[in-house]
Design a protein around this motif. Sequence first.
Motif, PDB file in Angstrom:
ATOM      1  N   GLY A  37      71.926  -1.130  45.769  1.00  0.00           N
ATOM      2  CA  GLY A  37      72.951  -1.628  44.869  1.00  0.00           C
ATOM      3  C   GLY A  37      72.994  -0.888  43.551  1.00  0.00           C
ATOM      4  O   GLY A  37      72.602   0.280  43.450  1.00  0.00           O
ATOM      5  N   GLU A  38      73.441  -1.596  42.530  1.00  0.00           N
ATOM      6  CA  GLU A  38      73.640  -1.003  41.209  1.00  0.00           C
ATOM      7  C   GLU A  38      72.339  -0.468  40.623  1.00  0.00           C
ATOM      8  O   GLU A  38      71.273  -1.073  40.780  1.00  0.00           O
ATOM      9  CB  GLU A  38      74.214  -2.064  40.263  1.00  0.00           C
ATOM     10  N   THR A  39      72.411   0.682  39.980  1.00  0.00           N
ATOM     11  CA  THR A  39      71.256   1.226  39.277  1.00  0.00           C
ATOM     12  C   THR A  39      70.908   0.339  38.079  1.00  0.00           C
ATOM     13  O   THR A  39      71.760   0.027  37.257  1.00  0.00           O
ATOM     14  CB  THR A  39      71.542   2.653  38.772  1.00  0.00           C
ATOM     15  N   ARG A  40      69.651  -0.083  38.024  1.00  0.00           N
ATOM     16  CA  ARG A  40      69.155  -0.839  36.869  1.00  0.00           C
ATOM     17  C   ARG A  40      67.886  -0.156  36.358  1.00  0.00           C
ATOM     18  O   ARG A  40      67.149   0.483  37.114  1.00  0.00           O
ATOM     19  CB  ARG A  40      68.863  -2.291  37.250  1.00  0.00           C
ATOM     20  N   MET A  41      67.623  -0.332  35.080  1.00  0.00           N
ATOM     21  CA  MET A  41      66.452   0.287  34.465  1.00  0.00           C
ATOM     22  C   MET A  41      65.209  -0.554  34.747  1.00  0.00           C
ATOM     23  O   MET A  41      65.230  -1.779  34.630  1.00  0.00           O
ATOM     24  CB  MET A  41      66.651   0.415  32.953  1.00  0.00           C
ATOM     25  N   PHE A  42      64.130   0.127  35.135  1.00  0.00           N
ATOM     26  CA  PHE A  42      62.833  -0.495  35.369  1.00  0.00           C
ATOM     27  C   PHE A  42      61.884   0.043  34.313  1.00  0.00           C
ATOM     28  O   PHE A  42      61.760   1.257  34.144  1.00  0.00           O
ATOM     29  CB  PHE A  42      62.334  -0.151  36.775  1.00  0.00           C
ATOM     30  N   ARG A  43      61.238  -0.845  33.564  1.00  0.00           N
ATOM     31  CA  ARG A  43      60.371  -0.437  32.476  1.00  0.00           C
ATOM     32  C   ARG A  43      58.922  -0.828  32.749  1.00  0.00           C
ATOM     33  O   ARG A  43      58.643  -1.886  33.303  1.00  0.00           O
ATOM     34  CB  ARG A  43      60.833  -1.068  31.166  1.00  0.00           C
ATOM     35  N   LEU A  44      58.015   0.020  32.299  1.00  0.00           N
ATOM     36  CA  LEU A  44      56.578  -0.222  32.384  1.00  0.00           C
ATOM     37  C   LEU A  44      55.966  -0.049  31.002  1.00  0.00           C
ATOM     38  O   LEU A  44      56.341   0.861  30.257  1.00  0.00           O
ATOM     39  CB  LEU A  44      55.917   0.783  33.338  1.00  0.00           C
ATOM     40  N   LYS A  45      55.003  -0.924  30.656  1.00  0.00           N
ATOM     41  CA  LYS A  45      54.249  -0.732  29.415  1.00  0.00           C
ATOM     42  C   LYS A  45      52.789  -1.110  29.647  1.00  0.00           C
ATOM     43  O   LYS A  45      52.473  -2.044  30.395  1.00  0.00           O
ATOM     44  CB  LYS A  45      54.848  -1.547  28.272  1.00  0.00           C
ATOM     45  N   HIS A  46      51.910  -0.371  28.999  1.00  0.00           N
ATOM     46  CA  HIS A  46      50.471  -0.624  29.112  1.00  0.00           C
ATOM     47  C   HIS A  46      50.125  -1.922  28.388  1.00  0.00           C
ATOM     48  O   HIS A  46      50.615  -2.182  27.288  1.00  0.00           O
ATOM     49  CB  HIS A  46      49.683   0.541  28.530  1.00  0.00           C
ATOM     50  N   THR A  93      47.449  -0.385  38.692  1.00  0.00           N
ATOM     51  CA  THR A  93      48.690  -0.518  37.925  1.00  0.00           C
ATOM     52  C   THR A  93      48.924  -1.958  37.483  1.00  0.00           C
ATOM     53  O   THR A  93      49.232  -2.225  36.317  1.00  0.00           O
ATOM     54  CB  THR A  93      49.894  -0.036  38.757  1.00  0.00           C
ATOM     55  N   ASN A  94      48.789  -2.900  38.397  1.00  0.00           N
ATOM     56  CA  ASN A  94      49.084  -4.291  38.084  1.00  0.00           C
ATOM     57  C   ASN A  94      48.106  -4.875  37.069  1.00  0.00           C
ATOM     58  O   ASN A  94      48.452  -5.788  36.321  1.00  0.00           O
ATOM     59  CB  ASN A  94      49.070  -5.127  39.359  1.00  0.00           C
ATOM     60  N   SER A  95      46.887  -4.350  37.038  1.00  0.00           N
ATOM     61  CA  SER A  95      45.884  -4.865  36.105  1.00  0.00           C
ATOM     62  C   SER A  95      46.092  -4.354  34.683  1.00  0.00           C
ATOM     63  O   SER A  95      45.777  -5.047  33.718  1.00  0.00           O
ATOM     64  CB  SER A  95      44.477  -4.477  36.583  1.00  0.00           C
ATOM     65  N   PHE A  96      46.645  -3.147  34.548  1.00  0.00           N
ATOM     66  CA  PHE A  96      46.738  -2.520  33.235  1.00  0.00           C
ATOM     67  C   PHE A  96      48.156  -2.384  32.699  1.00  0.00           C
ATOM     68  O   PHE A  96      48.338  -2.053  31.525  1.00  0.00           O
ATOM     69  CB  PHE A  96      46.092  -1.128  33.289  1.00  0.00           C
ATOM     70  N   TRP A  97      49.169  -2.647  33.540  1.00  0.00           N
ATOM     71  CA  TRP A  97      50.551  -2.456  33.118  1.00  0.00           C
ATOM     72  C   TRP A  97      51.388  -3.700  33.405  1.00  0.00           C
ATOM     73  O   TRP A  97      51.129  -4.431  34.376  1.00  0.00           O
ATOM     74  CB  TRP A  97      51.183  -1.260  33.843  1.00  0.00           C
ATOM     75  N   GLU A  98      52.392  -3.925  32.566  1.00  0.00           N
ATOM     76  CA  GLU A  98      53.426  -4.927  32.807  1.00  0.00           C
ATOM     77  C   GLU A  98      54.744  -4.197  33.093  1.00  0.00           C
ATOM     78  O   GLU A  98      54.916  -3.031  32.719  1.00  0.00           O
ATOM     79  CB  GLU A  98      53.612  -5.830  31.591  1.00  0.00           C
ATOM     80  N   HIS A  99      55.668  -4.904  33.752  1.00  0.00           N
ATOM     81  CA  HIS A  99      56.960  -4.296  34.036  1.00  0.00           C
ATOM     82  C   HIS A  99      58.083  -5.301  33.811  1.00  0.00           C
ATOM     83  O   HIS A  99      57.855  -6.514  33.790  1.00  0.00           O
ATOM     84  CB  HIS A  99      57.010  -3.737  35.467  1.00  0.00           C
ATOM     85  N   GLN A 100      59.294  -4.796  33.652  1.00  0.00           N
ATOM     86  CA  GLN A 100      60.460  -5.641  33.449  1.00  0.00           C
ATOM     87  C   GLN A 100      61.712  -4.938  33.952  1.00  0.00           C
ATOM     88  O   GLN A 100      61.744  -3.707  34.107  1.00  0.00           O
ATOM     89  CB  GLN A 100      60.653  -5.997  31.967  1.00  0.00           C
ATOM     90  N   VAL A 101      62.753  -5.734  34.227  1.00  0.00           N
ATOM     91  CA  VAL A 101      64.109  -5.236  34.436  1.00  0.00           C
ATOM     92  C   VAL A 101      64.957  -5.888  33.352  1.00  0.00           C
ATOM     93  O   VAL A 101      65.274  -7.082  33.442  1.00  0.00           O
ATOM     94  CB  VAL A 101      64.646  -5.585  35.838  1.00  0.00           C
ATOM     95  N   PRO A 102      65.296  -5.172  32.280  1.00  0.00           N
ATOM     96  CA  PRO A 102      66.013  -5.789  31.173  1.00  0.00           C
ATOM     97  C   PRO A 102      67.455  -6.115  31.535  1.00  0.00           C
ATOM     98  O   PRO A 102      68.070  -5.468  32.378  1.00  0.00           O
ATOM     99  CB  PRO A 102      65.950  -4.721  30.077  1.00  0.00           C
ATOM    100  N   LYS A 103      67.983  -7.117  30.852  1.00  0.00           N
ATOM    101  CA  LYS A 103      69.400  -7.429  30.984  1.00  0.00           C
ATOM    102  C   LYS A 103      70.213  -6.321  30.331  1.00  0.00           C
ATOM    103  O   LYS A 103      69.692  -5.531  29.529  1.00  0.00           O
ATOM    104  CB  LYS A 103      69.711  -8.778  30.344  1.00  0.00           C
ATOM    105  N   THR A 104      71.498  -6.248  30.658  1.00  0.00           N
ATOM    106  CA  THR A 104      72.354  -5.217  30.085  1.00  0.00           C
ATOM    107  C   THR A 104      73.741  -5.781  29.785  1.00  0.00           C
ATOM    108  O   THR A 104      74.236  -6.647  30.519  1.00  0.00           O
ATOM    109  CB  THR A 104      72.482  -4.003  31.030  1.00  0.00           C
ATOM    110  N   ALA A 105      74.338  -5.295  28.718  1.00  0.00           N
ATOM    111  CA  ALA A 105      75.693  -5.716  28.350  1.00  0.00           C
ATOM    112  C   ALA A 105      76.746  -4.962  29.164  1.00  0.00           C
ATOM    113  O   ALA A 105      77.927  -5.312  29.116  1.00  0.00           O
ATOM    114  CB  ALA A 105      75.925  -5.494  26.860  1.00  0.00           C
ATOM    115  N   LYS A 106      76.309  -3.951  29.915  1.00  0.00           N
ATOM    116  CA  LYS A 106      77.251  -3.189  30.720  1.00  0.00           C
ATOM    117  C   LYS A 106      77.759  -4.033  31.893  1.00  0.00           C
ATOM    118  O   LYS A 106      77.054  -4.923  32.375  1.00  0.00           O
ATOM    119  CB  LYS A 106      76.585  -1.924  31.268  1.00  0.00           C
TER     120      LYS A 106
END
Length: 206
Positions: free
Chosen positions: A144-153, A178-191
Amino acid sequence: MTLFNDTDLFMSGTNGRKDFELPDADVILIDNFFTKEEADYYYEVLLNNTNWKEYEMPMYDKIVTAPRMISWFQDKSDTIHSGDAPELTKELKEIRERVQVEVKLNFNAVLLNLYRNGNDGVSWHSDKINRSDAHPVTASVTFGETRMFRLKHKFRKEVPFVEIPLHHGSFLLMAGTTNSFWEHQVPKTAKKVLPRINLTFRKVIK
């Protein structure tokens, strides 16, 4: 109908694989894991034939409806508690087989997320490890639609967060610690965006 032509990643001869050099993580992206025709087919089947459900989640001191819809499928087995979870469909088994061949691991469950529009997303989190290994492997497929996937330590603030656009037919593997040291999100978008379906294959233990 022509779907999701926002990328030329489906051109033959492109590998589309990227290994991310991140501390405390093993993250691999394969952009053209499924062909355009395969991705279009699975998108239509899953979007229209899945029993999507809303669910409630705790947020601070209240319970709210999550900004996305989900559906959970799981193998019927004596070694895991399946509850009322339905068996994987033919299409889900086909997708799982492709994933398992790639990563040389076996998965017995899959969580489907439906991001209906830009108002749907998921906030920063790590995957729960109850009923999983201490370092769970998550194999993620997007249609489906391209969405941004973010990772942060989680602990090293000097490490910049990572943004990965997940395209139609792409595959993302998060393994190791990865799961122990990083978090991830799919942010909402106004687009204005079309629906996105994400499948995360997991190994659930009793």
